[in-house]
Scaffold this motif. Sequence first.
Motif, PDB file in Angstrom:
ATOM      1  N   TYR A  39      36.593  23.108  40.032  1.00  0.00           N
ATOM      2  CA  TYR A  39      37.186  23.663  38.819  1.00  0.00           C
ATOM      3  C   TYR A  39      36.107  24.350  37.991  1.00  0.00           C
ATOM      4  O   TYR A  39      36.384  25.311  37.267  1.00  0.00           O
ATOM      5  N   ALA A  40      34.874  23.874  38.128  1.00  0.00           N
ATOM      6  CA  ALA A  40      33.775  24.409  37.321  1.00  0.00           C
ATOM      7  C   ALA A  40      33.159  25.666  37.924  1.00  0.00           C
ATOM      8  O   ALA A  40      32.756  26.575  37.199  1.00  0.00           O
ATOM      9  N   SER A  41      33.108  25.744  39.268  1.00  0.00           N
ATOM     10  CA  SER A  41      32.302  26.797  39.897  1.00  0.00           C
ATOM     11  C   SER A  41      32.755  28.240  39.599  1.00  0.00           C
ATOM     12  O   SER A  41      31.902  29.127  39.549  1.00  0.00           O
ATOM     13  N   PRO A  42      34.069  28.518  39.369  1.00  0.00           N
ATOM     14  CA  PRO A  42      34.442  29.917  39.094  1.00  0.00           C
ATOM     15  C   PRO A  42      33.765  30.501  37.854  1.00  0.00           C
ATOM     16  O   PRO A  42      33.745  31.721  37.673  1.00  0.00           O
ATOM     17  N   VAL A  43      33.190  29.646  37.023  1.00  0.00           N
ATOM     18  CA  VAL A  43      32.510  30.134  35.826  1.00  0.00           C
ATOM     19  C   VAL A  43      31.438  31.164  36.198  1.00  0.00           C
ATOM     20  O   VAL A  43      31.134  32.078  35.433  1.00  0.00           O
ATOM     21  N   ILE A  44      30.883  31.003  37.395  1.00  0.00           N
ATOM     22  CA  ILE A  44      29.791  31.880  37.823  1.00  0.00           C
ATOM     23  C   ILE A  44      30.253  33.335  37.911  1.00  0.00           C
ATOM     24  O   ILE A  44      29.507  34.254  37.574  1.00  0.00           O
ATOM     25  N   GLY A  45      31.514  33.545  38.305  1.00  0.00           N
ATOM     26  CA  GLY A  45      32.063  34.899  38.330  1.00  0.00           C
ATOM     27  C   GLY A  45      32.761  35.250  37.025  1.00  0.00           C
ATOM     28  O   GLY A  45      32.649  36.371  36.524  1.00  0.00           O
ATOM     29  N   ASN A  46      33.463  34.246  36.471  1.00  0.00           N
ATOM     30  CA  ASN A  46      34.234  34.485  35.250  1.00  0.00           C
ATOM     31  C   ASN A  46      33.389  34.987  34.088  1.00  0.00           C
ATOM     32  O   ASN A  46      33.865  35.731  33.239  1.00  0.00           O
ATOM     33  N   ILE A  47      32.141  34.551  34.066  1.00  0.00           N
ATOM     34  CA  ILE A  47      31.320  34.887  32.901  1.00  0.00           C
ATOM     35  C   ILE A  47      31.139  36.407  32.755  1.00  0.00           C
ATOM     36  O   ILE A  47      30.842  36.906  31.672  1.00  0.00           O
ATOM     37  N   PHE A  48      31.369  37.142  33.840  1.00  0.00           N
ATOM     38  CA  PHE A  48      31.233  38.600  33.760  1.00  0.00           C
ATOM     39  C   PHE A  48      32.448  39.253  33.090  1.00  0.00           C
ATOM     40  O   PHE A  48      32.410  40.400  32.701  1.00  0.00           O
ATOM     41  N   ALA A  49      33.566  38.503  33.005  1.00  0.00           N
ATOM     42  CA  ALA A  49      34.801  39.084  32.476  1.00  0.00           C
ATOM     43  C   ALA A  49      34.753  39.144  30.952  1.00  0.00           C
ATOM     44  O   ALA A  49      34.217  38.260  30.299  1.00  0.00           O
ATOM     45  N   ASN A  50      35.321  40.227  30.417  1.00  0.00           N
ATOM     46  CA  ASN A  50      35.364  40.377  28.967  1.00  0.00           C
ATOM     47  C   ASN A  50      36.772  40.833  28.585  1.00  0.00           C
ATOM     48  O   ASN A  50      37.183  41.929  28.967  1.00  0.00           O
ATOM     49  N   PRO A  51      37.555  40.044  27.878  1.00  0.00           N
ATOM     50  CA  PRO A  51      37.226  38.709  27.373  1.00  0.00           C
ATOM     51  C   PRO A  51      37.199  37.666  28.491  1.00  0.00           C
ATOM     52  O   PRO A  51      37.798  37.880  29.543  1.00  0.00           O
ATOM     53  N   TYR A  52      36.559  36.544  28.188  1.00  0.00           N
ATOM     54  CA  TYR A  52      36.488  35.445  29.157  1.00  0.00           C
ATOM     55  C   TYR A  52      37.899  34.913  29.404  1.00  0.00           C
ATOM     56  O   TYR A  52      38.651  34.706  28.462  1.00  0.00           O
ATOM     57  N   PRO A  53      38.303  34.727  30.658  1.00  0.00           N
ATOM     58  CA  PRO A  53      39.675  34.278  30.929  1.00  0.00           C
ATOM     59  C   PRO A  53      39.945  32.883  30.356  1.00  0.00           C
ATOM     60  O   PRO A  53      39.025  32.070  30.245  1.00  0.00           O
ATOM     61  N   THR A  54      41.178  32.664  30.012  1.00  0.00           N
ATOM     62  CA  THR A  54      41.546  31.339  29.488  1.00  0.00           C
ATOM     63  C   THR A  54      42.735  30.814  30.270  1.00  0.00           C
ATOM     64  O   THR A  54      43.390  31.552  31.006  1.00  0.00           O
ATOM     65  N   THR A  55      42.988  29.544  30.068  1.00  0.00           N
ATOM     66  CA  THR A  55      44.134  28.915  30.727  1.00  0.00           C
ATOM     67  C   THR A  55      45.412  29.620  30.299  1.00  0.00           C
ATOM     68  O   THR A  55      45.623  29.866  29.114  1.00  0.00           O
TER      69      THR A  55
END
Lengths: 279, 315
Positions: free
Chosen positions: A222-238
Amino acid sequence: MVAPGEVAPSGAGALPSDEHQAFRLMRFQLRDYLRSRRFLLMTALTLAIGVILTVVVAHYRGGLVSSPAAFYGSFWGGGVVVLIVFAGIIYGGDAIAGEFQHKTGYFLMGLPLKRGTIYQGKLLAAYLASVTAVVLYLAILLLNGIYYFGMNAFPWQLGASLLLALVYLAALLGTTFLFSSLFKTSAYAILVVAVLFLFGFGIAQDLVESLVKIEPWFLLSYASPVIGNIFANPYPTTSTSFGVTNYVASVPEAVLIMVIYFVVTTVVGYLLFSREQFT
Amino acid sequence: MSGPSLATSGLGKNFGAFVAVQGLDLKIEGAKCVGFLGPNGAGKTTTLKMLTDMIFPSRGEAFINGLSVRQDRKRALSHAGVLIESPEIYPSLSPTEALEMVAELRGVPRGEQPRRIRTALEEVKMSEWAHQKVGRFSKGMKQRIQIASTLVHDPEVLILDEPSTGLDPRGMAEVRAIVREQRKHGRLIFMSSHILSEVTEVCDEVALIDRGKLLFYDTLTNVTARFNGGNAQVDAVFARPLDPSVVNQAIPHLPGVKAVELLDPKRVRLAVPPGPEDQAQILEGLVALKLGLVSFKESAGALEDVYMQQISRGD
Ligand SMILES: Nc1ncnc2c1ncn2[C@@H]1O[C@H](COP(=O)(O)OP(=O)(O)OP(=O)(O)O)[C@@H](O)[C@H]1O
Ligand SMILES: [Mg+2]
């Protein structure tokens, strides 16, 4: 004083500290890793992932190269997570179990080392060996990035994502080592770790999200996608669409999950190994 | 510190319901070699593993130089060189690198390492292979490197589990030489072995274990004497076949000789008092008989006799 030609008795005072020993053990272990077939395998895998992504990006371009953030997010975020899982399996899977199966542990156990020192030294070595793969992948990424965007288009997220990847690697290896110390046969250890990381976490996460419908905060995957998500603007949310909730861990949540995984698995694995007998 | 020592108190180990070792009380002190004997499965390796904290005792405690190996494995093992159960070295390392690792972990000063490593490899006759990969070595070559690894830091205590297994005849002789050399330098060697002649040749004392229990621990001379009616056994070898009259009359009548047994035409086994003075006198007597005496030494067979006697008693 010792007469010439004689050697001083091995006094307890001359013994290096635990930390020095762990560091020295790490050096020799790392040397063994870098000369082994698993290093070749890991390098081949890294190159394969790098080349495939290079070709995919070159072929489709479009959205993939629409901006530096999009490019680095997909190329790095997509590849390095897989790469780290492989590194964990290849360098960590049998790290402890192999000491029993290949009897190298019997050699180490004759030395004045605490069991924990062996665990530390090996964990450090596996970490650094894995980092070599991450660095190689980073090099491939940067070459592509420079080709498309030049030397001055590195998004700030790249540095943050690299740090996150290094934390994820620690969490993953900590977990791998824990499983490795549950077994005394390399093949079992590698198999269990591989199944766990390649399918286990993913299946568990799907089940939890779709059936139990709670945030799977207790899963490393559940934590590891942060590595790619951090590039998204805005940061994705639930978000919930058509009744299906798509859970996303925020950066602090993801970091916390990874740190807790590392700490808990390392402490438990260390304690397990400290009680391990070399029968 | 008062010289090297090994001790166990009430040491015992169970594997499930099976009692592998029990009530082992040993106290070994000083520069000497102690042979650890016993049939397969007697509990020798189990004992040595408890002495080195590879496995944990179910009962009792083990000490190296007075340090509890369970409570302070690091300091206790810093005094010891250990070789148990044919371990393996990381296969991609060369002997030199493997010994470097040992030296580094044991805190041998950097400046001394090259010399010590070279010396250790010379002792086991592996200098020629110093830079090849250990992974490709034969069993005996690996065993030699393992032996070298126990010597790098010049340990006060050597704990060896069948050190000459897998070695060729020359390798075995070299192990004997190493053990003798170490003993001369004030080291304590505790060594399990099935080769009784090896034990007779290099050890001062023997401990015999069977079914997890220590049967005895004593000097070699006392052991053979105790089980041979208080006599030591000496084998005398002659250049020429002996006359029956010599065997039946002349030799038995030498002062001190208790019994004579003809082993083959040129060899007799004598039961003699354990003291060196008595034995010297007998040796002189034999020389005076002018039978062409070529050798006179403590019998290797004596230990075997004791061993067989003691082990079969348990059946
Ligand atoms: N891990 C284990 N689990 C169960 N039983 C064991 C284990 N290790 C040893 N044993 C048992 O303990 C007994 C003693 O074994 P040990 O290896 O100490 O014998 P040994 O004297 O070294 O024999 P050998 O001369 O064959 O080397 C044997 O009966 C063996 O089966
Ligand atoms: Mg054994």
